[in-house]
Design an enzyme around this catalytic site. Structure first.
Site, short mmCIF file in Angstrom:
data_model
loop_
_atom_site.label_atom_id
_atom_site.label_comp_id
_atom_site.label_asym_id
_atom_site.label_seq_id
_atom_site.Cartn_x
_atom_site.Cartn_y
_atom_site.Cartn_z
N GLY A 45 0.83 -1.20 0.00
CA GLY A 45 0.00 0.00 0.00
C GLY A 45 0.87 1.24 0.00
N GLN A 50 3.28 9.93 0.80
CA GLN A 50 4.55 9.22 1.02
C GLN A 50 5.57 9.49 -0.09
OE1 GLN A 50 2.36 5.35 1.99
NE2 GLN A 50 4.23 5.18 3.20
N CYS A 95 5.31 -0.12 7.31
CA CYS A 95 5.04 1.05 6.48
C CYS A 95 6.30 1.42 5.72
CB CYS A 95 4.59 2.20 7.37
SG CYS A 95 4.24 3.72 6.48
N LEU A 96 6.16 1.73 4.44
CA LEU A 96 7.35 2.10 3.65
C LEU A 96 7.99 3.39 4.15
CD1 LEU A 96 6.16 1.19 0.03
CD2 LEU A 96 7.73 -0.10 1.49
N GLU A 138 -3.72 3.36 5.20
CA GLU A 138 -3.45 4.36 4.15
C GLU A 138 -4.28 5.62 4.35
OE1 GLU A 138 -0.87 3.90 2.50
OE2 GLU A 138 -0.66 1.76 2.92
CO CO Z 1 2.18 3.46 5.64
#
Ligand code: CO
Length: 171
Positions: A45, A50, A95-96, A138
């Site tokens: 996601g 981001q 999370c990225l 998200e």
């Molecule tokens: Co995230």
């Protein structure tokens, strides 16, 4: 085009994303770039914020039952609203924007949502399982919130200590 992923504690991640009004080529390019960037980092996601774009859009692409991430399962979400929430579930999230950190987070088990696709068609649907969890994660990004803000005081303290060490080690 690949874009850079913004990581914690960059302050742009706290920014509230704005509603999308034009479903044009620019939006389609953004969505395509988000997909390429997410896949490059092996994420499931990604929210536009981001990659430093403060617009209300996110994508989710869960692996199928053969554990393969197929593009046909990609969900592109524009201007989402969570209409209803029900139940409670615990899942170890990552999370990225907080790479290599995973922790249990409690969220609603089932959600009813509305959003628009890339052509401006409204979709109203219900999700459960990992899709419901990812959707909530998200949507938090669009409000300027990260999953680490849901941790207990002690877990958060431990995280901050480890994160500082990690950032220092990289410099
Ligand atoms: Co995230």
């Amino acid at each position: 085009m690949l874009r850079d992923i913004i990581t914690y504690p960059h302050k742009i991640l706290k920014e509230k994303s704005k509603e999308i009004t034009l479903f044009d080529n620019e939006l389609h390019t953004l969505l395509d770039d988000m997909y390429e960037t997410m896949m490059h980092k092996s994420g499931i996601g990604l929210a536009a914020i981001q990659i430093a774009v403060p617009l209300n859009t996110l994508i989710i692409n869960l692996p199928n039952k053969d554990d393969k991430q197929e593009k046909e399962d990609l969900v592109e979400v524009i201007n989402p609203t969570i209409l209803e929430m029900d139940g409670s579930t615990l899942y170890t999230e990552g999370c990225l924007s907080v790479p290599e950190y995973y922790e249990d987070v409690q969220r609603a088990e089932r959600i009813k949502v509305s959003y628009f696709d890339r052509h401006g068609n409204e979709i109203i649907t219900e999700y459960d399982g990992l899709m419901a969890i990812a959707f909530q994660h998200e949507c938090d990004h669009l409000k300027g919130e990260l999953f680490i803000e849901k941790l207990s005081y002690l877990k958060r303290k431990k995280f901050e200590k480890e994160w500082k060490k990690k950032i220092k080690g990289k410099k």
